[in-house]
Design an enzyme around this catalytic site. Structure first.
Site, short mmCIF file in Angstrom:
data_model
loop_
_atom_site.label_atom_id
_atom_site.label_comp_id
_atom_site.label_asym_id
_atom_site.label_seq_id
_atom_site.Cartn_x
_atom_site.Cartn_y
_atom_site.Cartn_z
N SER A 154 -12.10 11.79 33.57
CA SER A 154 -13.08 12.78 33.13
C SER A 154 -12.37 14.10 32.85
O SER A 154 -11.69 14.65 33.72
CB SER A 154 -14.16 13.01 34.19
N ASP A 298 -19.72 11.53 24.31
CA ASP A 298 -21.16 11.78 24.39
C ASP A 298 -21.88 11.43 23.09
O ASP A 298 -23.12 11.38 23.06
CB ASP A 298 -21.43 13.24 24.76
#
Length: 415
Positions: A154, A298
């Site tokens: 991440s 995303d």
């Protein structure tokens, strides 16, 4: 009012509208942490109304430093807030219990927590090793300026460390181990820090930030390109589209601005003028077969659903982080796409759509799994299916609270 929403679009599928988007959640949450670190030197303009940002802003306003009593900090479902606060709270003089929803307790935080502990942070796992809730006792007594962290899990872990770096007594030399996922988000963090006077040196896989002070400055938050992506999807699935999104520019810090390039493959042109971007649909045969979304994960649900609805058997890479998001987004996509006969097949680290059995039923019900992006990625199917029912319509509050209102403005019927 029902928890679910029924969507339909009657008549010619023509979209002609102007939509004013909320501020970027990604930029906003970084700006709020930077402002807090600056102790008031940095202010923030155009705050997002997204629930995650409202949550983080409220937490930062309510924190009491120099307080020996334990403070419970509950981020709810806000993943960015969890990661950024893990680093921020570690350097404060206080005693904090950082927690969130049950799903948040299943989302790993160990790589970031261990990195902070390796330079002197005092963090313990309250329930399960490597996962929230966290007991954080400050302030961090720095033992080393060097930290190593995996780059393919991440980018928010890296951003969290970079934002506190200049406030550490020894600064920080951060070595990225392996390939960096979502690099544009790290670029965004460093660019915002530079806007407020914090310089960095990025040499190959190492980023160094020396101890330094924040300038007096104002950070302006651009509208949210992630939210814009759903309007690109609507344009792609419409018969005709002319959409204006004010405030967006072609030189964005946001990685999701890559949607302009991706959607050009689907005949959606982006023209920047009059202080925003105009989307227009042009006739085009889709030829691109492989989409690498490593830098903008995303956007994955949006692009996958567009391809599925258009019957385009595309292959996707760069989706490694999707399984640890608000839900396991790979599994969620597989489950929901099956309702229109489309398979989303995982093989090694790539994912292929099989649209050979694509069909559009009269009505479809989409589960959202408490994931805002599932709701918004599947909503444009109302341009292909008579009635689309989206469960848990309130999930959009996490990043785009006015989404349903904006759909109505564009001509969708909501029931």
């Amino acid at each position: 009012m029902s928890k679910n929403v029924l969507l339909s679009f009657k008549g010619n599928k023509q979209i002609d509208t102007e939509i004013k988007l909320t501020g970027s959640k990604s930029e906003c949450n970084r700006a709020l942490i930077i402002s807090a670190l600056s102790k008031g030197s940095v202010s923030v303009d155009n705050l997002s109304v997204a629930a995650d940002t409202v949550t983080l802003n409220g937490i930062l306003a309510s924190l009491k430093t120099e307080n020996s009593q334990q403070q419970t900090v509950d981020v709810g479902p806000a993943g960015t807030a969890m990661r950024f606060l893990t680093a921020y709270l570690a350097i404060l003089n206080g005693n904090f219990l950082l927690t969130g929803t049950e799903r948040m307790k299943q989302r790993p935080i160990g790589i970031l927590a261990e990195a902070i502990k390796s330079i002197g942070g005092n963090i313990t796992y309250v329930e399960n090793d490597g996962f929230p809730p966290l007991q954080i006792s400050g302030s961090l007594k720095q033992t080393s300026p060097k930290v190593k962290i995996k780059g393919d899990i991440s980018s928010q872990y890296i951003s969290a460390l970079l934002m506190i770096a200049s406030s550490l007594p020894l600064g920080l030399t951060l070595e990225i181990d392996g390939e960096l996922t979502s690099k544009p988000y790290v670029d965004m963090t460093l660019a915002m820090l530079e806007q407020v006077g914090i310089r960095n040196d990025w040499n190959e896989n190492t980023i160094t930030i020396q101890p330094q002070s924040f300038n007096t400055a104002k950070l302006y938050v651009e509208p949210d390109w992630s939210a814009a992506s759903y309007w690109y999807a609507i344009a792609a699935l419409s018969d005709e589209a002319a959409i204006f999104l004010p405030g967006l520019n072609g030189y964005s810090l946001q990685g999701d601005s890559k949607i302009t390039e991706i959607m050009a493959n689907f005949g959606i042109t982006s023209q920047f003028k009059n202080g925003g971007v105009y989307l227009k649909k042009e006739p085009k045969k889709i030829e691109r077969k492989i989409f690498d979304l490593k830098e903008c994960p995303d956007l994955a649900q949006t692009i996958v659903v567009i391809c599925a609805a258009l019957g385009h058997d595309a292959t996707f890479t760069g989706l490694e982080t999707l399984k640890i998001k608000e839900t396991n987004r790979v599994l969620a996509l597989q489950t929901e796409l099956a309702k229109i006969g489309v398979k989303f097949i995982e093989k090694n680290l790539s994912y292929k759509l099989d649209c050979s059995a694509l069909h559009f039923p009269e009505k479809i019900t989409i589960s959202t799994y408490e994931d805002h992006r599932m709701a918004m990625a599947f909503a444009p199917l109302a341009l292909k299916i008579n009635t689309v029912e989206i469960e848990e319509k309130q999930v959009v509050e996490k990043s785009y609270p006015y989404f349903w209102d904006d759909l109505e403005k564009a001509g969708f019927s909501l029931g």
